[in-house]
Design an enzyme around this catalytic site. Structure first.
Site, short mmCIF file in Angstrom:
data_model
loop_
_atom_site.label_atom_id
_atom_site.label_comp_id
_atom_site.label_asym_id
_atom_site.label_seq_id
_atom_site.Cartn_x
_atom_site.Cartn_y
_atom_site.Cartn_z
N THR A 174 0.86 -1.19 0.00
CA THR A 174 0.00 0.00 0.00
C THR A 174 0.89 1.24 0.00
OG1 THR A 174 -1.94 1.02 1.03
CG2 THR A 174 -0.30 0.14 2.53
N ASN A 175 0.34 2.41 0.33
CA ASN A 175 1.13 3.65 0.36
C ASN A 175 0.61 4.53 1.49
OD1 ASN A 175 -0.97 5.52 -0.76
ND2 ASN A 175 -0.85 4.01 -2.40
N HIS A 176 1.20 5.72 1.62
CA HIS A 176 0.91 6.56 2.79
C HIS A 176 -0.36 7.40 2.69
CE1 HIS A 176 4.61 5.64 4.78
NE2 HIS A 176 5.34 6.03 3.75
N SER A 177 -1.12 7.29 1.61
CA SER A 177 -2.29 8.17 1.45
C SER A 177 -3.30 7.94 2.58
CB SER A 177 -2.96 7.91 0.11
OG SER A 177 -4.17 8.61 0.05
#
Ligand code: C5P
Length: 410
Positions: free
Chosen positions: A220-223
């Site tokens: 996933t990512n930091h959003s």
């Protein structure tokens, strides 16, 4: 004036107002408030806390609102359930007047220990509160913090006035007079009518996608979704119908917004394409994974020796580009989060994905990008670019929605 003419000029005609009353001495003013709202044409359903009943009788409020008032989750006589969900759906506005420091604190904390609070948590409509308390309680940092937090989430505050308080002290904390509260309610609905995007349906993608590797791990990512949620909220505030296609976030659904929860880029693609089929525009704010594991292991992947492991990834579908090919005259807005050659990359995406304009944020700018409540962006279209100062994400959202409006309403 003949009754018909009177009816046509009543500004709150047909408006459903859920009037919450909490335990403050100012509860006596709720009687006049209720009367004025009804006189202006509103249908008023009163919901009181148990303590509020000590200050103003249910009989008074039931008589003035012309409906039985609600206090408990169910009627102890016959078990009839008072559905907070239905109340939340019924209301066009939830007005809590007076609201005590205690109820404000519970509202910010998500406490749901009475019908008024569960109705608040279920309400999809705008919420307005008129605080009433002693001056020191009002000035206390916790009360001010709670009010600021509620305001940041769209709750409208009818400021208390200054003057003699029930305690005998003088200062700020007196609930606004019923006439002032009714004016605030009328102004709220009048602004509602001016909503320029009424009749338009927008799709907003927000948050991060999650690409499973095995039943335990994922990419996933930091959003956080904050920017997308602020845009959904601003579009709804301008009258648009909004479908928010959201990756996993901890955020609450903004008032008046329909949320479709998704996990993977593929699920987001399906949901966004489906919603866009009957929409007038879309804002692509999600941080979508560009790659996903080619295979998702059915069981947890075990360590094998001391060597490296290789994960094969395949490209996901570009949702924005797909909507760009189908958009026609509809409005499509994209985001670009860049770390180098920002302007050039954003301009390339603007053309490639057929966006009307693109919102560029650079991770190099302090206060921009993930997690925070602020953002510093540049709006770029075919005609040029407009650099905005550091603003709250809600303010950035407002500016984006204003630009969308200028495209739709030429
Ligand atoms: O190419 P890049 O990912 O930087 O483009 C960013 C823009 O495209 C954003 O508006 C993002 O929401 C959108 N996008 C998308 N689907 C993808 C990748 C990006 O909608 N698979």
């Amino acid at each position: 004036m003949c009754p018909m003419a009177d009816q046509m000029t009543r500004p709150l005609e047909g408006r459903h107002i859920l009037l919450g009353i909490t335990g403050s001495i100012a509860a006596y003013k709720a009687a006049m408030l209720c009367r004025l709202l009804v006189r202006e044409g509103a249908e008023v359903q009163v919901v009181m806390t148990a303590l509020a009943k000590e200050f103003i009788t249910p009989l008074t409020m039931a008589t003035l609102s012309r409906r039985p008032i609600l206090v408990e989750f169910f009627d102890p006589e016959n078990g009839a359930w008072n559905s907070h969900v239905k109340l939340g759906e019924w209301a066009d506005l939830m007005l809590i007047a007076p609201v005590t420091a205690n109820t404000l604190a519970k509202m910010t904390g998500g406490v749901a220990d009475n019908l008024l609070l569960t109705s608040y948590l279920s309400a999809r409509c705008p919420v307005m509160v008129a605080p009433a308390m002693d001056l020191d309680m009002y000035a206390h940092y916790t009360t001010q913090r709670n009010l600021a937090e509620l305001q940041a989430h769209g709750v409208k505050i009818v400021e208390p006035g200054s003057g003699e308080l029930a305690s005998g002290l003088e200062g700020k904390g007196r609930m606004a007079e019923p006439e002032e509260i009714v004016e605030a309610v009328k102004a709220h609905f009048a602004a509602d009518k001016k909503k320029a995007l009424a009749g338009n349906h927008f799709v907003v993608t927000a948050g991060a996608t999650i690409e499973p590797i095995d039943p335990v791990r994922y990419i996933t990512n930091h959003s956080t979704g904050k920017m997308g949620y602020a845009i959904a909220e601003a579009l709804a505030a301008h009258g648009a119908r909004v479908t928010l296609v959201s990756g996993r976030t901890a955020l609450a659904v903004p008032p008046g917004v329909d949320r479709v929860d998704v996990l993977t880029a593929e699920e987001m693609y399906q949901a966004a394409v489906e919603a866009f089929a009957e929409a007038d525009g879309a804002v692509m704010c999600a941080a979508v994974a560009d790659y996903t594991p080619r295979e998702v292991a059915a069981e947890k992947i075990k360590k094998q020796g001391e060597g490296d492991m290789t994960l094969t990834l395949r490209r996901t579908q570009d949702i924005a580009a797909r909507l760009g090919t189908a958009k026609g005259a509809r409005v499509l807005v994209g985001f670009a989060l860049e770390t180098c050659d920002e302007q050039a990359h954003a301009e390339e995406k603007l053309a490639k994905k057929n966006f009307d304009f693109i919102v560029l944020n650079s991770l190099r700018d302090a206060g921009a990008g993930f997690r925070g409540d602020t953002n510093k962006v540049t709006l770029i279209d075919a005609a040029g670019s407009e650099e905005l100062p550091l603003l709250s994400k809600r303010e950035v959202a407002e500016r984006i929605v204003e630009k969308i409006e200028s495209i739709i309403i030429k």
